[in-house]
Motif scaffolding. Sequence first.
Motif, PDB file in Angstrom:
ATOM      1  N   LEU A   8       0.702  -1.302   0.060  1.00  0.00           N
ATOM      2  CA  LEU A   8       0.162   0.021   0.067  1.00  0.00           C
ATOM      3  C   LEU A   8       0.757   1.481   0.102  1.00  0.00           C
ATOM      4  O   LEU A   8       1.912   1.276   0.779  1.00  0.00           O
ATOM      5  N   MET A   9       0.474   2.330  -0.821  1.00  0.00           N
ATOM      6  CA  MET A   9       1.235   3.522  -0.757  1.00  0.00           C
ATOM      7  C   MET A   9       0.812   4.165   0.693  1.00  0.00           C
ATOM      8  O   MET A   9      -0.258   3.997   1.005  1.00  0.00           O
ATOM      9  N   LYS A  10       1.776   4.990   1.087  1.00  0.00           N
ATOM     10  CA  LYS A  10       1.661   5.517   2.386  1.00  0.00           C
ATOM     11  C   LYS A  10       1.039   6.930   2.518  1.00  0.00           C
ATOM     12  O   LYS A  10       1.255   7.833   1.612  1.00  0.00           O
ATOM     13  N   TYR A  11       0.392   7.280   3.304  1.00  0.00           N
ATOM     14  CA  TYR A  11      -0.245   8.462   3.745  1.00  0.00           C
ATOM     15  C   TYR A  11       0.980   9.089   4.641  1.00  0.00           C
ATOM     16  O   TYR A  11       1.391   8.542   5.715  1.00  0.00           O
ATOM     17  N   GLU A  12       1.359  10.261   4.297  1.00  0.00           N
ATOM     18  CA  GLU A  12       2.112  11.076   5.260  1.00  0.00           C
ATOM     19  C   GLU A  12       1.492  12.516   5.475  1.00  0.00           C
ATOM     20  O   GLU A  12       1.538  13.167   4.377  1.00  0.00           O
ATOM     21  N   ASN A  13       0.950  12.858   6.754  1.00  0.00           N
ATOM     22  CA  ASN A  13       0.363  14.173   6.823  1.00  0.00           C
ATOM     23  C   ASN A  13      -0.770  14.172   5.901  1.00  0.00           C
ATOM     24  O   ASN A  13      -1.101  15.484   5.527  1.00  0.00           O
ATOM     25  N   GLY A  14      -1.562  12.831   5.608  1.00  0.00           N
ATOM     26  CA  GLY A  14      -2.809  13.322   5.185  1.00  0.00           C
ATOM     27  C   GLY A  14      -2.515  13.128   3.590  1.00  0.00           C
ATOM     28  O   GLY A  14      -3.457  13.447   2.871  1.00  0.00           O
ATOM     29  N   CYS A  15      -1.132  13.227   3.079  1.00  0.00           N
ATOM     30  CA  CYS A  15      -1.013  13.169   1.523  1.00  0.00           C
ATOM     31  C   CYS A  15      -0.408  11.904   1.303  1.00  0.00           C
ATOM     32  O   CYS A  15       0.143  11.120   1.861  1.00  0.00           O
ATOM     33  N   ILE A  16      -0.386  11.668  -0.268  1.00  0.00           N
ATOM     34  CA  ILE A  16       0.095  10.831  -0.970  1.00  0.00           C
ATOM     35  C   ILE A  16       1.299  11.362  -1.905  1.00  0.00           C
ATOM     36  O   ILE A  16       0.705  12.196  -2.740  1.00  0.00           O
ATOM     37  N   LYS A  17       2.552  10.798  -1.883  1.00  0.00           N
ATOM     38  CA  LYS A  17       3.319  11.709  -2.568  1.00  0.00           C
ATOM     39  C   LYS A  17       3.258  10.907  -3.954  1.00  0.00           C
ATOM     40  O   LYS A  17       2.857   9.810  -4.240  1.00  0.00           O
ATOM     41  N   VAL A  18       3.787  12.023  -4.940  1.00  0.00           N
ATOM     42  CA  VAL A  18       3.766  11.607  -6.423  1.00  0.00           C
ATOM     43  C   VAL A  18       4.790  10.620  -6.713  1.00  0.00           C
ATOM     44  O   VAL A  18       5.848  10.853  -6.365  1.00  0.00           O
ATOM     45  N   PRO A  19       4.309   9.492  -7.286  1.00  0.00           N
ATOM     46  CA  PRO A  19       5.496   8.567  -7.624  1.00  0.00           C
ATOM     47  C   PRO A  19       6.400   9.119  -8.339  1.00  0.00           C
ATOM     48  O   PRO A  19       6.233   9.933  -9.361  1.00  0.00           O
ATOM     49  N   SER A  20       7.736   8.746  -8.097  1.00  0.00           N
ATOM     50  CA  SER A  20       9.026   9.333  -8.625  1.00  0.00           C
ATOM     51  C   SER A  20       9.545   8.643  -9.900  1.00  0.00           C
ATOM     52  O   SER A  20      10.540   9.153 -10.567  1.00  0.00           O
ATOM     53  N   GLY A  21       9.343   7.450 -10.046  1.00  0.00           N
ATOM     54  CA  GLY A  21       9.965   6.512 -11.299  1.00  0.00           C
ATOM     55  C   GLY A  21       9.413   6.989 -12.530  1.00  0.00           C
ATOM     56  O   GLY A  21       8.293   7.709 -12.611  1.00  0.00           O
ATOM     57  N   PRO A  22       9.764   6.252 -13.335  1.00  0.00           N
ATOM     58  CA  PRO A  22       9.421   6.475 -14.993  1.00  0.00           C
ATOM     59  C   PRO A  22       7.984   6.079 -15.181  1.00  0.00           C
ATOM     60  O   PRO A  22       7.659   4.773 -14.472  1.00  0.00           O
ATOM     61  N   GLY A  23       7.278   6.505 -15.996  1.00  0.00           N
ATOM     62  CA  GLY A  23       5.991   6.192 -16.325  1.00  0.00           C
ATOM     63  C   GLY A  23       4.945   6.519 -15.101  1.00  0.00           C
ATOM     64  O   GLY A  23       5.087   7.378 -14.448  1.00  0.00           O
ATOM     65  N   LEU A  24       4.149   5.471 -14.669  1.00  0.00           N
ATOM     66  CA  LEU A  24       3.437   5.514 -13.435  1.00  0.00           C
ATOM     67  C   LEU A  24       4.278   5.399 -12.348  1.00  0.00           C
ATOM     68  O   LEU A  24       3.567   5.972 -11.119  1.00  0.00           O
ATOM     69  N   GLY A  25       5.344   4.879 -12.268  1.00  0.00           N
ATOM     70  CA  GLY A  25       6.248   4.885 -11.058  1.00  0.00           C
ATOM     71  C   GLY A  25       6.018   3.589 -10.223  1.00  0.00           C
ATOM     72  O   GLY A  25       6.384   3.793  -8.934  1.00  0.00           O
ATOM     73  N   VAL A  26       5.039   2.747 -10.642  1.00  0.00           N
ATOM     74  CA  VAL A  26       4.682   1.499  -9.899  1.00  0.00           C
ATOM     75  C   VAL A  26       4.881   0.176 -10.821  1.00  0.00           C
ATOM     76  O   VAL A  26       4.817   0.447 -11.898  1.00  0.00           O
ATOM     77  N   SER A  27       5.228  -0.744 -10.215  1.00  0.00           N
ATOM     78  CA  SER A  27       5.376  -2.124 -10.946  1.00  0.00           C
ATOM     79  C   SER A  27       4.541  -3.178 -10.042  1.00  0.00           C
ATOM     80  O   SER A  27       4.051  -2.991  -8.836  1.00  0.00           O
ATOM     81  N   LEU A  28       3.947  -4.070 -10.706  1.00  0.00           N
ATOM     82  CA  LEU A  28       3.308  -5.254 -10.131  1.00  0.00           C
ATOM     83  C   LEU A  28       3.956  -6.169  -9.348  1.00  0.00           C
ATOM     84  O   LEU A  28       5.205  -6.551  -9.771  1.00  0.00           O
ATOM     85  N   ASP A  29       3.532  -6.571  -8.221  1.00  0.00           N
ATOM     86  CA  ASP A  29       4.255  -7.660  -7.370  1.00  0.00           C
ATOM     87  C   ASP A  29       3.468  -8.868  -8.059  1.00  0.00           C
ATOM     88  O   ASP A  29       2.445  -9.300  -7.572  1.00  0.00           O
ATOM     89  N   GLU A  30       4.204  -9.778  -8.574  1.00  0.00           N
ATOM     90  CA  GLU A  30       3.735 -11.113  -9.246  1.00  0.00           C
ATOM     91  C   GLU A  30       3.158 -12.018  -8.410  1.00  0.00           C
ATOM     92  O   GLU A  30       2.116 -12.620  -8.550  1.00  0.00           O
TER      93      GLU A  30
END
Length: 396
Positions: free
Chosen positions: A338-360
């Motif tokens: 799960l993406m983390k909430y920090e002070n009520g916010c979620i950071k913009v992913p920083s990697g290329p494209g969506l910045g997320v990958s599937l966990d197979e």
Amino acid sequence: MKIIDFRTRCVAIPLNAQLRHNTGVHPGYFLRTILEIITDEGIIGLGEVGGGDQRMALQKLKPRILGMDPFHLELIKLKVLRSIYYLSNSRLYAAIEMACLDIQGKVLNRPLSDLLGGSVRTEVPMIGYLFWRYDRPGGGHDTCAEDLADYCVELHETLGINAMKLKAGVQKPMEEARVLELCRKKLGDDFGLRIDPNGLWSVATAVRVGRKLEDLNIEYFEDPAWGLEGNAAVRKQVRVPIATNMYPNKFDDLGPAIRLGAVDIVLTDIHYWEGPRGVKDLAAVCNTFNLGLAMHSGAEFGIELAAMIHTASTIPTMNFAGDAHYHYLTDDIIEGGLMKYENGCIKVPSGPGLGVSLDEDKMKHYEKYYEQKGDYYARFHQDPYRPEWHPTVGGL
């Protein structure tokens, strides 16, 4: 570069409660269809769509995009979304656009937000979404306004959220209004308050609730009554901004909504508004007519949430905290969980494209979980504790 294949898989993830709404109950899990678009260079783009099992619906579109360049989104949109009206589906196209933008970002080694003009913020504030719950953590159901107000305080303390929205149309209207009154007392004048009966209430009921909420200085009253005419009628009679995710939720109805004076704030949604690029088109129209912008949640997992956050981060006028069902999920299918909430916010992913990958491993696990649980969108949205119940629009 050409698209040579795509895979579609359906997964379900457990929730920490059953979530009630005015057309039934999310029965303890959300399900999503995951799209993987594959190019001849071995780059894979990720997309996601809700609304039940969409695997075969997406596969029907596969012949239309095989051999196409994932950078040619205008042509892909014409072939997928505009060609034949009875196959036109903005939700399916949005999943394809999401995946193509993911590919583009990976090719260019730039985040998706850069493809939309670049981020103007590094994180996006999120709300605490309040549903009347069955089978809460620790047992029991939400039965009164105090239950939801206490949960709102809990979300404020644990996630840092500074705004809420109540999914209304479940209990008596005035009891639902009382949730917002209690949240104002418990969390102060600067805490954002919203309510959304999803068009269930009659105009008379919506006006009565809206007038009761006027002194609370709420952020907005979302879809208080049915249709463009219903929202316009309520807007004329209450001193509360009217928002919508339903009327309009497509470009066809945006002009009529503006002419009718039906809305003050439009909730963007990647799927209803034809992908991230469509959301940017919507933002331009809203800016032209001085309409506010917020962000809708559709029970998304991490792929779509990443796309939502990238998109929201590029819209300077999106000053409302974003909707998210996300805090009800017990896990996610992306690497890292799960993406983390920090002070009520979620950071913009920083990697290329969506910045997320599937966990197979998680994909395989939650594919099996889906097979066990099934597609509840294919069934009527039943209420397990009221077997004879059915939704009624405009009946209160």
